[in-house]
Design a protein around this motif. Structure first.
Motif, PDB file in Angstrom:
ATOM      1  N   ARG A 119      10.879   4.261 -20.933  1.00  0.00           N
ATOM      2  CA  ARG A 119      11.226   3.067 -20.137  1.00  0.00           C
ATOM      3  C   ARG A 119      10.830   3.197 -18.664  1.00  0.00           C
ATOM      4  O   ARG A 119      10.293   2.285 -18.065  1.00  0.00           O
ATOM      5  N   ALA A 120      11.132   4.381 -18.113  1.00  0.00           N
ATOM      6  CA  ALA A 120      10.865   4.573 -16.679  1.00  0.00           C
ATOM      7  C   ALA A 120       9.364   4.518 -16.409  1.00  0.00           C
ATOM      8  O   ALA A 120       8.920   3.880 -15.441  1.00  0.00           O
ATOM      9  N   LEU A 121       8.576   5.164 -17.291  1.00  0.00           N
ATOM     10  CA  LEU A 121       7.125   5.172 -17.081  1.00  0.00           C
ATOM     11  C   LEU A 121       6.547   3.761 -17.221  1.00  0.00           C
ATOM     12  O   LEU A 121       5.714   3.339 -16.411  1.00  0.00           O
ATOM     13  N   LEU A 122       7.039   3.021 -18.215  1.00  0.00           N
ATOM     14  CA  LEU A 122       6.548   1.642 -18.395  1.00  0.00           C
ATOM     15  C   LEU A 122       6.869   0.792 -17.164  1.00  0.00           C
ATOM     16  O   LEU A 122       6.061  -0.004 -16.705  1.00  0.00           O
ATOM     17  N   LYS A 123       8.085   0.997 -16.628  1.00  0.00           N
ATOM     18  CA  LYS A 123       8.474   0.241 -15.435  1.00  0.00           C
ATOM     19  C   LYS A 123       7.574   0.608 -14.254  1.00  0.00           C
ATOM     20  O   LYS A 123       7.172  -0.250 -13.464  1.00  0.00           O
ATOM     21  N   LEU A 124       7.253   1.906 -14.139  1.00  0.00           N
ATOM     22  CA  LEU A 124       6.380   2.335 -13.037  1.00  0.00           C
ATOM     23  C   LEU A 124       4.987   1.711 -13.168  1.00  0.00           C
ATOM     24  O   LEU A 124       4.406   1.267 -12.179  1.00  0.00           O
ATOM     25  N   TYR A 125       4.458   1.653 -14.407  1.00  0.00           N
ATOM     26  CA  TYR A 125       3.146   1.016 -14.611  1.00  0.00           C
ATOM     27  C   TYR A 125       3.209  -0.452 -14.216  1.00  0.00           C
ATOM     28  O   TYR A 125       2.310  -0.979 -13.569  1.00  0.00           O
ATOM     29  N   LEU A 147       4.645   9.133  -8.353  1.00  0.00           N
ATOM     30  CA  LEU A 147       5.764   9.096  -9.310  1.00  0.00           C
ATOM     31  C   LEU A 147       5.258   9.004 -10.751  1.00  0.00           C
ATOM     32  O   LEU A 147       5.802   9.632 -11.660  1.00  0.00           O
ATOM     33  N   ILE A 148       4.189   8.240 -10.937  1.00  0.00           N
ATOM     34  CA  ILE A 148       3.616   8.091 -12.285  1.00  0.00           C
ATOM     35  C   ILE A 148       3.085   9.443 -12.764  1.00  0.00           C
ATOM     36  O   ILE A 148       3.322   9.850 -13.900  1.00  0.00           O
ATOM     37  N   ILE A 178       4.145  12.414 -11.911  1.00  0.00           N
ATOM     38  CA  ILE A 178       5.283  13.281 -12.240  1.00  0.00           C
ATOM     39  C   ILE A 178       5.913  12.854 -13.570  1.00  0.00           C
ATOM     40  O   ILE A 178       6.174  13.672 -14.451  1.00  0.00           O
ATOM     41  N   ARG A 179       6.113  11.524 -13.705  1.00  0.00           N
ATOM     42  CA  ARG A 179       6.770  11.027 -14.928  1.00  0.00           C
ATOM     43  C   ARG A 179       5.895  11.299 -16.155  1.00  0.00           C
ATOM     44  O   ARG A 179       6.390  11.642 -17.217  1.00  0.00           O
ATOM     45  N   GLU A 180       4.574  11.133 -16.004  1.00  0.00           N
ATOM     46  CA  GLU A 180       3.679  11.399 -17.145  1.00  0.00           C
ATOM     47  C   GLU A 180       3.788  12.855 -17.570  1.00  0.00           C
ATOM     48  O   GLU A 180       3.776  13.174 -18.756  1.00  0.00           O
ATOM     49  N   ARG A 181       3.932  13.730 -16.570  1.00  0.00           N
ATOM     50  CA  ARG A 181       4.048  15.157 -16.895  1.00  0.00           C
ATOM     51  C   ARG A 181       5.353  15.411 -17.665  1.00  0.00           C
ATOM     52  O   ARG A 181       5.377  16.134 -18.655  1.00  0.00           O
ATOM     53  N   ILE A 182       6.441  14.792 -17.205  1.00  0.00           N
ATOM     54  CA  ILE A 182       7.740  14.957 -17.874  1.00  0.00           C
ATOM     55  C   ILE A 182       7.648  14.456 -19.323  1.00  0.00           C
ATOM     56  O   ILE A 182       8.050  15.138 -20.264  1.00  0.00           O
ATOM     57  N   VAL A 183       7.060  13.280 -19.473  1.00  0.00           N
ATOM     58  CA  VAL A 183       6.968  12.691 -20.820  1.00  0.00           C
ATOM     59  C   VAL A 183       6.136  13.587 -21.740  1.00  0.00           C
ATOM     60  O   VAL A 183       6.503  13.843 -22.888  1.00  0.00           O
ATOM     61  N   SER A 184       5.028  14.127 -21.222  1.00  0.00           N
ATOM     62  CA  SER A 184       4.195  14.948 -22.112  1.00  0.00           C
ATOM     63  C   SER A 184       4.877  16.279 -22.437  1.00  0.00           C
ATOM     64  O   SER A 184       4.778  16.778 -23.549  1.00  0.00           O
ATOM     65  N   ARG A 187       0.845  -1.214   0.000  1.00  0.00           N
ATOM     66  CA  ARG A 187       0.000   0.000   0.000  1.00  0.00           C
ATOM     67  C   ARG A 187       0.868   1.246   0.000  1.00  0.00           C
ATOM     68  O   ARG A 187       0.548   2.241  -0.640  1.00  0.00           O
ATOM     69  N   LEU A 188       1.958   1.180   0.768  1.00  0.00           N
ATOM     70  CA  LEU A 188       2.866   2.327   0.832  1.00  0.00           C
ATOM     71  C   LEU A 188       3.490   2.551  -0.540  1.00  0.00           C
ATOM     72  O   LEU A 188       3.537   3.675  -1.042  1.00  0.00           O
ATOM     73  N   TYR A 189       3.939   1.455  -1.162  1.00  0.00           N
ATOM     74  CA  TYR A 189       4.530   1.564  -2.504  1.00  0.00           C
ATOM     75  C   TYR A 189       3.518   2.133  -3.489  1.00  0.00           C
ATOM     76  O   TYR A 189       3.854   2.937  -4.343  1.00  0.00           O
ATOM     77  N   LEU A 190       2.267   1.705  -3.376  1.00  0.00           N
ATOM     78  CA  LEU A 190       1.256   2.165  -4.331  1.00  0.00           C
ATOM     79  C   LEU A 190       1.035   3.666  -4.206  1.00  0.00           C
ATOM     80  O   LEU A 190       0.857   4.363  -5.210  1.00  0.00           O
ATOM     81  N   MET A 191       1.111   4.186  -2.959  1.00  0.00           N
ATOM     82  CA  MET A 191       0.955   5.638  -2.779  1.00  0.00           C
ATOM     83  C   MET A 191       2.084   6.366  -3.496  1.00  0.00           C
ATOM     84  O   MET A 191       1.876   7.354  -4.195  1.00  0.00           O
ATOM     85  N   TRP A 192       3.314   5.860  -3.305  1.00  0.00           N
ATOM     86  CA  TRP A 192       4.478   6.468  -3.955  1.00  0.00           C
ATOM     87  C   TRP A 192       4.381   6.337  -5.467  1.00  0.00           C
ATOM     88  O   TRP A 192       4.657   7.292  -6.201  1.00  0.00           O
ATOM     89  N   LEU A 193       4.004   5.149  -5.916  1.00  0.00           N
ATOM     90  CA  LEU A 193       3.972   4.899  -7.363  1.00  0.00           C
ATOM     91  C   LEU A 193       2.964   5.806  -8.063  1.00  0.00           C
ATOM     92  O   LEU A 193       3.252   6.354  -9.133  1.00  0.00           O
ATOM     93  N   ASP A 194       1.793   6.016  -7.450  1.00  0.00           N
ATOM     94  CA  ASP A 194       0.792   6.903  -8.060  1.00  0.00           C
ATOM     95  C   ASP A 194       1.377   8.289  -8.279  1.00  0.00           C
ATOM     96  O   ASP A 194       1.228   8.901  -9.324  1.00  0.00           O
TER      97      ASP A 194
END
Ligand code: ATP
Ligand code: MG
Length: 315
Positions: A195-201, A168-169, A171-177, A159-166
């Motif tokens: 690559r990083a965004l795919l790994k996060l998903y 991070l995703i 932020i990364r989506e914003r960078i990619v766009s 659950r803790l990881y999922l909070m972080w991952l949401d």
């Protein structure tokens, strides 16, 4: 005779984890062995020891620490947390090298050396072992857990990881766009795959699955063990609350171990306390069991088997 595993409502879905939790010294390893012996009559069973104290190696007289078969066809596996920490931290260093080649100017091996002593690394190792167990070909995996605090932190980690991952995703989506917009305006070719965004998903979906397996009654059962003493009972209540309120699962079985015969308990002046703890256990509204004290410490698998005649289960 009714056994401990009979009160665990194990479903068809395989493999099924049985987590045996409790304060140090209450009999987690002993109860885990008893349950594994019972379950092995129903299906292929692994007894997985995540306890750094390595008691299981001693009780079962194991010669190797990796995987061994004991009586009753139970497979026993002892996990050395230190060795696994090494493996996991190096795996993460490789992942960083792959995702962020620019970071290889940093000496990642020295980072690994520091990370392995960080708080939370032990929990990460244990979580990975539970994940492996859930993906194994066993029907049942009985887990002899480390001290309660570590176990609880491990169970809540997805659950803790999922909070972080949401986050991070996001932020990364914003960078990619933004990268995409810049490339478009400057007329450069853009590769939309990141690559990083795919790994996060991928990680998000992995931890979602893990979290739902650990909090689903068809995949995981929880057994809490205590002895009729104030501190172990306090820890049982705390663990029960955590499982129910935070993880959202009802424990399947509460065990009161090392219960003294009434006559002896009366002589020692602990009969009332023992009785009131048993009443308290029954009041939780889930199955509970009492295991009588053997009269001396259990020293071998034969002693542990002898406890089978001293188990009483209350539904
Ligand atoms: N019903 C029992 N009767 C007699 N001795 C017992 C009983 N249950 C456990 N013991 C003894 O109590 C001690 C602790 O048991 P065990 O190692 O199973 O507990 P644990 O909770 O796994 O401990 P740890 O937290 O150190 O891993 C051991 O010496 C064991 O032999
Ligand atoms: Mg133990």
């Amino acid at each position: 005779m009714t056994g401990l595993a009979d009160s665990l409502e194990l479903r068809e879905c395989c493999p099924h984890l049985v987590m045996v939790i409790g304060k140090g010294g209450v009999g987690k390893t002993t109860v885990a062995i008893l349950i594994a012996l019972e379950l092995s009559r129903k299906g292929k069973t692994l007894l997985l020891s995540l306890d750094p104290a390595r008691h299981i190696v001693k009780y079962l007289g194991l010669s190797r620490e990796d995987l061994e078969e004991i009586e009753g066809g139970v497979h026993v596996k002892y996990v050395s947390v230190e060795k696994e920490v090494e493996k996991i931290t190096s795996k993460y260093a490789d992942l960083i090298r792959y995702l962020m080649p620019s970071l290889s100017v940093l000496n990642l091996d020295s980072v690994v050396d520091v990370v392995k002593y960080s708080p939370g690394v032990e929990e990460e190792v244990l979580l990975r072992k539970l994940e492996e167990a859930l993906g194994s070909s066993y029907h049942y995996v009985v887990v002899d857990t480390p001290p309660t605090g570590v176990t609880i932190r491990t169970l809540i980690l997805p659950r803790l990881y999922l909070m972080w991952l949401d986050r991070l995703i996001e932020i990364r989506e914003r960078i990619v766009s933004l990268r995409y917009v810049i490339a478009r305006t400057t007329g450069r070719k853009v590769d939309v795959r990141d690559r990083a965004l795919l790994k996060l998903y991928e990680m998000r979906s992995e931890f979602k699955n893990l979290d739902s397996a650990l909090s689903s009654e068809s995949r995981s059962s929880y057994v809490i063990v205590a002895t009729p003493e104030p501190l172990p009972m306090y820890e049982l209540r705390e663990t029960y609350e955590f499982l129910k309120k935070k993880l959202g699962v009802e424990p399947s079985l509460l065990v009161l171990n090392k219960v003294l015969p009434e006559e002896l308990a009366a002589k020692l002046g602990v009969l009332d306390m023992q009785r009131s703890y048993l009443e308290e256990l029954k009041s939780f509204g889930v199955s509970c069991a009492v295991i009588e004290h053997l009269g001396r410490p259990t020293e071998s698998i034969h002693d542990i088997k002898a406890l089978r005649g001293r188990v009483r289960v209350f539904k």
